[in-house]
Design a protein around this motif. Sequence first.
Motif, short mmCIF file in Angstrom:
data_model
loop_
_atom_site.label_atom_id
_atom_site.label_comp_id
_atom_site.label_asym_id
_atom_site.label_seq_id
_atom_site.Cartn_x
_atom_site.Cartn_y
_atom_site.Cartn_z
N THR A 119 0.85 -1.18 0.00
CA THR A 119 0.00 0.00 0.00
C THR A 119 0.89 1.24 0.00
O THR A 119 2.12 1.14 -0.06
N SER A 120 0.28 2.39 0.09
CA SER A 120 1.06 3.64 0.13
C SER A 120 1.68 3.87 1.50
O SER A 120 2.44 4.83 1.68
N LEU A 121 1.35 3.02 2.47
CA LEU A 121 1.90 3.17 3.82
C LEU A 121 3.23 2.44 3.93
O LEU A 121 3.37 1.31 3.47
N GLU A 122 4.21 3.09 4.56
CA GLU A 122 5.54 2.50 4.64
C GLU A 122 6.28 2.99 5.89
O GLU A 122 5.79 3.86 6.61
N PHE A 123 7.43 2.40 6.13
CA PHE A 123 8.31 2.88 7.19
C PHE A 123 8.96 4.16 6.67
O PHE A 123 9.63 4.13 5.64
N ARG A 124 8.78 5.27 7.38
CA ARG A 124 9.23 6.56 6.88
C ARG A 124 10.73 6.78 7.10
O ARG A 124 11.16 7.55 7.95
N PHE A 125 11.54 6.10 6.29
CA PHE A 125 12.99 6.24 6.41
C PHE A 125 13.44 7.67 6.15
O PHE A 125 14.47 8.11 6.67
N ASP A 126 12.68 8.40 5.34
CA ASP A 126 13.07 9.78 5.04
C ASP A 126 13.12 10.65 6.28
O ASP A 126 13.81 11.68 6.30
N ARG A 127 12.42 10.26 7.34
CA ARG A 127 12.46 11.02 8.60
C ARG A 127 13.70 10.68 9.42
O ARG A 127 14.10 11.45 10.29
N LEU A 128 14.32 9.53 9.10
CA LEU A 128 15.51 9.11 9.84
C LEU A 128 16.80 9.65 9.23
O LEU A 128 17.75 9.97 9.95
N LEU A 152 28.34 2.45 11.67
CA LEU A 152 28.55 2.59 13.11
C LEU A 152 29.91 3.21 13.41
O LEU A 152 30.11 3.81 14.47
N TYR A 153 30.83 3.07 12.46
CA TYR A 153 32.21 3.51 12.70
C TYR A 153 32.67 4.60 11.74
O TYR A 153 33.71 5.22 11.97
N SER A 154 31.91 4.81 10.67
CA SER A 154 32.33 5.77 9.65
C SER A 154 31.20 6.73 9.30
O SER A 154 30.09 6.31 8.97
N ASN A 155 31.50 8.02 9.36
CA ASN A 155 30.51 9.03 8.96
C ASN A 155 30.28 9.01 7.45
O ASN A 155 29.18 9.30 6.98
N ILE A 156 31.32 8.66 6.69
CA ILE A 156 31.17 8.58 5.24
C ILE A 156 30.13 7.54 4.87
O ILE A 156 29.32 7.74 3.96
N ALA A 157 30.12 6.42 5.62
CA ALA A 157 29.15 5.34 5.35
C ALA A 157 27.73 5.74 5.73
O ALA A 157 26.77 5.10 5.29
N LYS A 158 27.57 6.78 6.53
CA LYS A 158 26.23 7.27 6.91
C LYS A 158 25.61 8.13 5.82
O LYS A 158 24.40 8.32 5.78
N LEU A 159 26.45 8.68 4.96
CA LEU A 159 26.00 9.66 3.98
C LEU A 159 25.12 9.00 2.91
O LEU A 159 25.40 7.91 2.43
N SER A 160 24.02 9.69 2.56
CA SER A 160 23.12 9.22 1.51
C SER A 160 23.17 10.19 0.33
O SER A 160 23.62 11.33 0.46
N LYS A 161 22.68 9.73 -0.82
CA LYS A 161 22.65 10.59 -2.01
C LYS A 161 21.85 11.86 -1.75
O LYS A 161 22.18 12.94 -2.25
N SER A 162 20.77 11.72 -0.96
CA SER A 162 19.91 12.87 -0.68
C SER A 162 20.59 13.90 0.21
O SER A 162 20.07 15.00 0.39
N GLN A 163 21.75 13.53 0.76
CA GLN A 163 22.44 14.44 1.69
C GLN A 163 23.69 15.06 1.08
O GLN A 163 24.49 15.64 1.80
N ILE A 164 23.83 14.94 -0.22
CA ILE A 164 25.01 15.53 -0.86
C ILE A 164 24.95 17.06 -0.78
O ILE A 164 25.96 17.73 -0.59
N ILE A 165 23.73 17.60 -0.88
CA ILE A 165 23.57 19.06 -0.86
C ILE A 165 22.63 19.45 0.28
O ILE A 165 21.53 18.91 0.41
#
Length: 299
Positions: A119-128, A152-165
């Motif tokens: 359905t259109s309902l999902e886990f809102r990962f965009d809020r995390l 858990l150990y690297s900030n680079i690994a936390k980065l997402s495409k949506s967070q480039i800018i």
Amino acid sequence: MKRFLLRILWLVILVSSIDRLVGLYLKEFPRYEVDTRLEKILKGQVNKELIIMGSSRGARDLIASEIERLTGYSSYNLSYPGSNLAFHEFILKNLLSKNKKPKTLLLTLDSPEGFLANTSLEFRFDRLYPLVSDELVIKTLIERKKKSPLALYSNIAKLSKSQIILKQKHFSAVDTILACGSMPISFQKNGWKPQFDKPQKNKRSQINPALIKSFKEIQRICRDENIRLIVVFPPNYYAFDAAYEKLVRANLMGKTEIYTYQANGVYQDAKYYYDQSHLVTRGALIFSKEVADYLKAAN
């Protein structure tokens, strides 16, 4: 050999420096968000007597400030449009781990989508994602296969495409959040042609067991924490789905209550709706008063 080791050392220093800079960069993202409710939860700033949870129906149809005015219970709305029961479970667990527990939880359920897969309902990962600097958030993303354990150990690994800018977010016409957390809509959806229909078909074959599990886990948590849990069925611009209510009741535990909107002519009048599934503000005020009256009568 010595020169090779020196190069390795400089590479480690460079990567470490970049990783620290990325960590500082990620910490800036919450400032660009307009929905800060999850951040407030994680900071222990949501200490209310009554909490509303659900998807867009909870966000639009129940106005926390109106319920607070009518009952005297400090109230806050933690409903997220498009969110499912698994996300509600996540919100509840973090609310209780970081804040004073509420006395009452109103959990709105979508009919019939609440238990269904696809359905259109999902886990809102965009809020995390804007809060990946928080250890609890990154652990949740790793657990749900949205991030590598390296995060858990690297900030680079936390980065997402949506967070480039870094980009300032803004409220939309339908997603403006009040101070109480609610998101009522004052106008009717453009192009909607009201037609009061039969209930949408309850497709039992598409039920997602994981969502049933989340529903029961929410009930277990409320039982163990002595939180009054009320499952709320908001009105829709179609006939009440008795088959869906039966399915919900079959999965009730303990002292969980159900509140169903009063069957009066108001909810068959299209002027009180944004679309088939959501009330406009004046409809939400009527429904909020209904729920407030129920809360007061049951005390």
